[in-house]
Design an enzyme around this catalytic site. Structure first.
Site, short mmCIF file in Angstrom:
data_model
loop_
_atom_site.label_atom_id
_atom_site.label_comp_id
_atom_site.label_asym_id
_atom_site.label_seq_id
_atom_site.Cartn_x
_atom_site.Cartn_y
_atom_site.Cartn_z
N MET A 1 12.89 -4.53 -6.85
CA MET A 1 11.80 -5.26 -7.06
C MET A 1 11.30 -5.98 -8.42
O MET A 1 10.91 -7.03 -8.54
CB MET A 1 10.51 -4.57 -6.33
CG MET A 1 9.61 -5.46 -5.57
SD MET A 1 10.27 -6.14 -4.14
CE MET A 1 10.04 -4.73 -3.11
N PHE B 1 12.42 4.04 -5.80
CA PHE B 1 13.61 3.48 -6.16
C PHE B 1 13.40 1.84 -5.72
O PHE B 1 14.26 1.06 -6.12
CB PHE B 1 14.70 3.97 -4.87
CG PHE B 1 14.70 3.42 -3.72
CD1 PHE B 1 15.32 2.44 -3.11
CD2 PHE B 1 13.92 4.19 -2.75
CE1 PHE B 1 15.44 1.86 -1.92
CE2 PHE B 1 14.03 3.70 -1.46
CZ PHE B 1 14.76 2.50 -0.98
N LYS B 2 12.46 1.56 -5.00
CA LYS B 2 12.14 0.08 -4.62
C LYS B 2 11.87 -0.72 -6.10
O LYS B 2 12.48 -1.86 -6.09
CB LYS B 2 10.94 -0.16 -3.66
CG LYS B 2 11.02 0.68 -2.47
CD LYS B 2 12.21 0.18 -1.68
CE LYS B 2 12.21 1.17 -0.24
NZ LYS B 2 11.08 1.18 0.62
N ASP B 3 11.33 0.18 -7.20
CA ASP B 3 11.20 -0.67 -8.33
C ASP B 3 12.54 -1.27 -8.84
O ASP B 3 12.63 -2.36 -9.70
CB ASP B 3 10.74 0.11 -9.41
CG ASP B 3 9.30 0.39 -8.98
OD1 ASP B 3 8.44 -0.35 -8.71
OD2 ASP B 3 8.97 1.65 -9.46
N THR C 1 7.90 0.24 -0.50
CA THR C 1 8.26 -1.28 -0.87
C THR C 1 6.79 -2.06 -1.16
O THR C 1 6.99 -2.97 -2.17
CB THR C 1 8.88 -1.78 0.71
OG1 THR C 1 10.09 -1.42 0.66
CG2 THR C 1 8.74 -3.31 0.38
#
Length: 468
Positions: free
Chosen positions: A116, A111-113, A144
């Protein structure tokens, strides 16, 4: 839009200033001076729109005065164009009232994409305009780091140093970071826990001369832009399920509190989120706090869900600031005592507000394996350990009938193949673009949990790249 520190001693900034600063100079976290509120008609107008358009619309109030809407839309379209699913963040029904919001279709399968990929472009835009260069420092419990590296690799004006706890990420998580050999990337394994890594990052930011020398910036969720970029996917899912004319609930497997805070921000903006559910693993500090006002550090225990192996949830400070009526002095005092004593003295009235907003749930490793097994047997859905904790938490705190629950599916099961195989007998394969991950060359350094050693490594990395 202007931003203020939760501790009240840093100058106010606009969105671009907050993006590049990361952490406030007084050690606090930046928060918007006021909250944008959307009308029901405005929410309805976003139904059925492409994800990039929803993201640009909802982030626009936070970037007002720093980015025009046309530029923001161009950046969101570029950020999400390479995702592996046409819907960017698809909803998958896994039970009559549970929907998995799949946030793992980006380049690093986590999910960090979602934030980011946009942050990398926001940094590029701001730095090119200013003619400046920054050193991004990040601490990661697993996801992350790889998302930041993928978003910032080979960018001309950015050096990146990522700290991760040695031996406490999955092999896939580690290799996604350490096999990126771009000259502007450096990975450091710290002999300690994620909390140690996070403390080192904060200490570097609080070292004023080092911060200025290296032009430090952050991509952890201490950076407000990360939170703002996570708000849209909750809205996207809720709109698909009938919001604003139908309330929803959200269940989030939580470590650093940033992901669930983004859902709270969406609620604060007028999205009808009836219930906010927090899933924790054996590192259950947030669940203990919600149950009994027990925010006490007990040491970080490794688990099958390493991205949640955290005791000090940095983003809780932002919620605390709101619970205390934006009293910056009170927030600063409580945070100082927490760091000194290992226990957070949250006033009873503020705790009751939190307990009225959030529901906590904790699941140990055996329970996590059982949930992965149960989900696969019941619906054929293959969930990673973090997502499984989210579904179990949702089931433990189901809202009233008629209210669907959105579970944040935070990682692709192939990122945690050992746990998934142990639970189901199925070893999920990596997507074709990552099929050779285990054969790629790795590059990393191992350092003790010592600020001087880490600062010197960061200094050497930045100077080498500036000399090139």
């Amino acid at each position: 839009m202007r931003y203020i520190s939760t501790r009240g001693e840093a100058p106010a900034r606009d969105f671009e200033g907050v993006l590049l600063a990361g952490l406030a100079e007084d050690g606090g976290l930046f928060m918007p001076e006021s909250w944008p509120l959307l009308s029901a008609a405005e929410w309805r107008g976003l139904r059925g729109r492409p994800y990039a358009e929803v993201a640009a619309h909802l982030m626009a109030p936070f970037a007002e005065g720093a980015l025009d809407r046309e530029t923001l839309l161009r950046l969101t379209r570029a950020a999400y164009s390479g995702f592996g699913h046409a819907a960017t963040a698809p909803l998958v029904q896994i039970e009559p009232r549970l929907f998995a919001l799949e946030l793992f279709h980006g380049p690093t399968l986590a999910f960090k994409d979602m934030a980011m990929q946009l942050l990398g472009r926001l940094f590029d835009h701001a730095l090119e305009k200013r003619g400046e260069r920054v050193t991004i420092i990040g601490a990661t419990s697993g996801d992350t780091g790889s998302a930041a590296i993928e978003a910032c690799r080979d960018r001309r004006a950015i050096d990146v140093v990522i700290l991760h706890p040695e031996g406490r990420t999955s092999e896939v998580q580690r290799r996604q970071m350490t096999t990126v050999l771009s000259p502007n990337i450096r990975n450091i394994a710290i002999q300690g826990s994620f909390d140690d890594c996070q403390d080192l990052v904060k200490a570097m930011f609080n070292d004023a001369s080092f911060r200025q020398e290296m032009r430090l910036s952050a991509v952890n969720s201490i950076n407000w832009a990360r939170i703002a970029a996570q708000v849209p996917y909750y809205a996207y899912a809720a709109l698909a399920l009938g919001a604003p004319d139908r309330p929803v609930a959200v269940s989030v497997p939580t470590g650093n509190f940033g992901n669930v805070l983004a859902a709270w921000v969406a609620r604060r903006m007028g999205l009808p989120i009836e219930r906010l559910i927090i899933g924790a693993n054996r590192n259950d500090i947030l669940a203990r706090f919600l149950a009994a006002n027990d925010m006490s550090i007990q040491g970080v225990a490794p688990s099958l869900s390493p991205s949640m192996d955290i005791q000090v949830s940095s983003n809780f400070e932002r919620l605390l600031f709101e619970l205390l009526g934006r009293d910056a002095a009170a927030t600063a005092g409580i945070m100082r005592r927490f760091r000194a004593e290992g226990r957070m003295p949250v006033p009873d009235a503020a705790w009751r507000k939190a307990a009225g907003l959030f529901h906590g749930f904790a699941l140990d490793d055996e329970g996590t394996l059982g949930e992965i097994r149960r989900l696969h047997a019941g619906s054929g859905y293959l969930a990673d350990p973090h997502t499984a904790i989210g579904t179990a938490a949702a089931r433990a705190h189901l809202p009233p009938e008629g209210i669907p629950v959105i579970v944040a599916a935070t990682a692709h099961p192939a990122k945690f193949p050992d746990a998934v195989e142990r639970a189901t007998g199925i070893r999920p394969p990596l997507p074709a673009r990552m099929a050779d991950l285990y054969e790629r060359e790795e590059r990393l350094s191992t350092l003790p949990n010592a600020l001087a050693a880490v600062e010197e490594a960061v200094r050497q990395h930045g100077r080498r790249n500036r000399a090139d």
